[in-house]
Design a protein around this motif. Sequence first.
Motif, PDB file in Angstrom:
ATOM      1  N   LEU A 119       0.822  -1.207   0.000  1.00 15.97           N
ATOM      2  CA  LEU A 119       0.000   0.000   0.000  1.00 15.97           C
ATOM      3  C   LEU A 119       0.858   1.261   0.000  1.00 15.97           C
ATOM      4  O   LEU A 119       0.566   2.228  -0.710  1.00 15.97           O
ATOM      5  N   GLU A 120       1.930   1.247   0.789  1.00 14.23           N
ATOM      6  CA  GLU A 120       2.832   2.399   0.819  1.00 14.23           C
ATOM      7  C   GLU A 120       3.523   2.591  -0.534  1.00 14.23           C
ATOM      8  O   GLU A 120       3.677   3.714  -1.015  1.00 14.23           O
ATOM      9  N   ALA A 121       3.917   1.481  -1.145  1.00 18.78           N
ATOM     10  CA  ALA A 121       4.558   1.565  -2.462  1.00 18.78           C
ATOM     11  C   ALA A 121       3.583   2.119  -3.496  1.00 18.78           C
ATOM     12  O   ALA A 121       3.943   2.952  -4.335  1.00 18.78           O
ATOM     13  N   MET A 122       2.342   1.666  -3.437  1.00 22.21           N
ATOM     14  CA  MET A 122       1.322   2.204  -4.339  1.00 22.21           C
ATOM     15  C   MET A 122       1.151   3.707  -4.120  1.00 22.21           C
ATOM     16  O   MET A 122       1.116   4.493  -5.079  1.00 22.21           O
ATOM     17  N   ARG A 123       1.044   4.125  -2.866  1.00 21.63           N
ATOM     18  CA  ARG A 123       0.810   5.534  -2.549  1.00 21.63           C
ATOM     19  C   ARG A 123       1.919   6.436  -3.088  1.00 21.63           C
ATOM     20  O   ARG A 123       1.654   7.534  -3.573  1.00 21.63           O
ATOM     21  N   HIS A 124       3.150   5.957  -3.038  1.00 29.14           N
ATOM     22  CA  HIS A 124       4.278   6.785  -3.436  1.00 29.14           C
ATOM     23  C   HIS A 124       4.604   6.696  -4.928  1.00 29.14           C
ATOM     24  O   HIS A 124       5.059   7.682  -5.516  1.00 29.14           O
ATOM     25  N   TYR A 125       4.383   5.531  -5.549  1.00 30.39           N
ATOM     26  CA  TYR A 125       4.860   5.332  -6.910  1.00 30.39           C
ATOM     27  C   TYR A 125       3.761   5.257  -7.973  1.00 30.39           C
ATOM     28  O   TYR A 125       4.012   5.554  -9.140  1.00 30.39           O
ATOM     29  N   CYS A 126       2.554   4.841  -7.589  1.00 27.10           N
ATOM     30  CA  CYS A 126       1.478   4.737  -8.592  1.00 27.10           C
ATOM     31  C   CYS A 126       0.121   4.995  -7.933  1.00 27.10           C
ATOM     32  O   CYS A 126      -0.746   4.115  -7.932  1.00 27.10           O
ATOM     33  N   PRO A 127      -0.076   6.186  -7.387  1.00 23.54           N
ATOM     34  CA  PRO A 127      -1.287   6.470  -6.619  1.00 23.54           C
ATOM     35  C   PRO A 127      -2.574   6.478  -7.446  1.00 23.54           C
ATOM     36  O   PRO A 127      -3.664   6.445  -6.868  1.00 23.54           O
ATOM     37  N   ASN A 128      -2.459   6.499  -8.750  1.00 25.62           N
ATOM     38  CA  ASN A 128      -3.661   6.469  -9.593  1.00 25.62           C
ATOM     39  C   ASN A 128      -4.056   5.054 -10.008  1.00 25.62           C
ATOM     40  O   ASN A 128      -5.027   4.880 -10.758  1.00 25.62           O
ATOM     41  N   SER A 129      -3.304   4.078  -9.548  1.00 28.48           N
ATOM     42  CA  SER A 129      -3.607   2.687  -9.905  1.00 28.48           C
ATOM     43  C   SER A 129      -4.775   2.166  -9.063  1.00 28.48           C
ATOM     44  O   SER A 129      -5.307   2.861  -8.198  1.00 28.48           O
ATOM     45  N   VAL A 130      -5.172   0.942  -9.339  1.00 27.83           N
ATOM     46  CA  VAL A 130      -6.250   0.268  -8.614  1.00 27.83           C
ATOM     47  C   VAL A 130      -5.637  -0.864  -7.795  1.00 27.83           C
ATOM     48  O   VAL A 130      -4.780  -1.603  -8.308  1.00 27.83           O
ATOM     49  N   PHE A 131      -6.050  -1.009  -6.547  1.00 26.17           N
ATOM     50  CA  PHE A 131      -5.508  -2.023  -5.641  1.00 26.17           C
ATOM     51  C   PHE A 131      -6.645  -2.955  -5.234  1.00 26.17           C
ATOM     52  O   PHE A 131      -7.624  -2.523  -4.613  1.00 26.17           O
ATOM     53  N   VAL A 132      -6.533  -4.235  -5.598  1.00 26.36           N
ATOM     54  CA  VAL A 132      -7.540  -5.231  -5.209  1.00 26.36           C
ATOM     55  C   VAL A 132      -6.873  -6.266  -4.302  1.00 26.36           C
ATOM     56  O   VAL A 132      -5.897  -6.912  -4.699  1.00 26.36           O
ATOM     57  N   PHE A 133      -7.397  -6.388  -3.112  1.00 32.71           N
ATOM     58  CA  PHE A 133      -6.832  -7.271  -2.083  1.00 32.71           C
ATOM     59  C   PHE A 133      -7.724  -8.484  -1.886  1.00 32.71           C
ATOM     60  O   PHE A 133      -8.929  -8.353  -1.658  1.00 32.71           O
ATOM     61  N   MET A 134      -7.125  -9.684  -1.981  1.00 36.76           N
ATOM     62  CA  MET A 134      -7.870 -10.906  -1.670  1.00 36.76           C
ATOM     63  C   MET A 134      -7.872 -11.108  -0.158  1.00 36.76           C
ATOM     64  O   MET A 134      -6.938 -11.631   0.426  1.00 36.76           O
ATOM     65  N   SER A 135      -8.948 -10.648   0.456  1.00 35.41           N
ATOM     66  CA  SER A 135      -9.160 -10.840   1.886  1.00 35.41           C
ATOM     67  C   SER A 135      -9.809 -12.212   2.089  1.00 35.41           C
ATOM     68  O   SER A 135      -9.673 -13.092   1.238  1.00 35.41           O
ATOM     69  N   THR A 136     -10.529 -12.405   3.164  1.00 33.49           N
ATOM     70  CA  THR A 136     -11.074 -13.730   3.488  1.00 33.49           C
ATOM     71  C   THR A 136     -12.322 -13.603   4.350  1.00 33.49           C
ATOM     72  O   THR A 136     -12.481 -12.606   5.092  1.00 33.49           O
TER      73      THR A 136
END
Length: 356
Positions: A119-136
Amino acid sequence: MPIVLITGSAGLIGSEAVEYFANIGYEIVGIDNNMRQYFFGTDGDTAWNSQLLTKKLKNQYTHYDIDIRDNNKIKNVFARYSDNIKLIVHTAAQPSHDWAAKEPQLDFGINANGTLNLLEAMRHYCPNSVFVFMSTNKIYGDQPNHLPLIEKETRWEIDHTHSFQNGIPEKMAIDQCLHSLFGASKLAADILVQEYGKYFNLQTTCLRGGVLTGSKQSGAQLHGFLNYLMKCIMTETPYKIFGYKGKQVRDIIHSKDVVSAIGHIFSSPRIGEVYNLGGGRQSNLSVLEAIELGQKIAQKELDFQYVDQPRRGDHIWYISDTSKLQSHYPDWKLRYTIEEILKEIYEENKERWTNV
């Protein structure tokens, strides 16, 4: 070229996502260090799948043998591709609630801290991307076990007058119940994914899965129920049923249907969203019912032993209410029936499971 970054890329959902997004023209960056072999031994080894993807997709797939707990290496990968990353599919995990008690720090490090690194890497390097997490669904702990359940011949069922008759919705409470350490670490990650969406205005989504299955899964006794069951039937390996008379109910969803849902989310993402994802009322069965159907398909009898002690925190009855997901993405539909799933597992693993 736009990039889809997938963690756990040699696992069941990860590898399915690799092929899905490669087929529609994306370059794939896969992160997987085969920790599943460490968790579950040779049954859990995913190296075969990683090699298959590398060979099949050639220049379209780049594999990184990286542990998601290694923040520096994760940052290096994100820095390399930066804004070219359009989608992050996070499936890497320690996935067993039984195993987590053996090494709680490792479990939490992978499931919670590893997710935070991404999440931190996304925030700093590609904040316009989409993040989908396989929770449970284990984030709900054993709360579903306190529903009014009725014992039937081959399964437990919920009282048909209850408001959860169509399945467990996202509004079910997560507090004051037994989660297992795995459930707790995944819940921590789930909340982080939501919070990064809401707090930093990022396009993040949690998918709280039921039983995710398919022929590509490296099923083991502690994880991968349906795949491991079929393997035991086909290879004449003794199988153990743990508690609840084998009548515990699970909803079943094929990995392709999971990835299809991810594709719909990617096409129209939301901020800090949560969905329950599974077979719902359309696709569910008990352990006893799974054994009966698996034996019919393989034309073999299963050698099983009943252990009158359920796994701690295990669900007696769990069916996902997917109505929220379907209301937001009405074009998404389940395509695979349970019988089709079991037949696929049988047909596609006959050669790999050499004892057949």
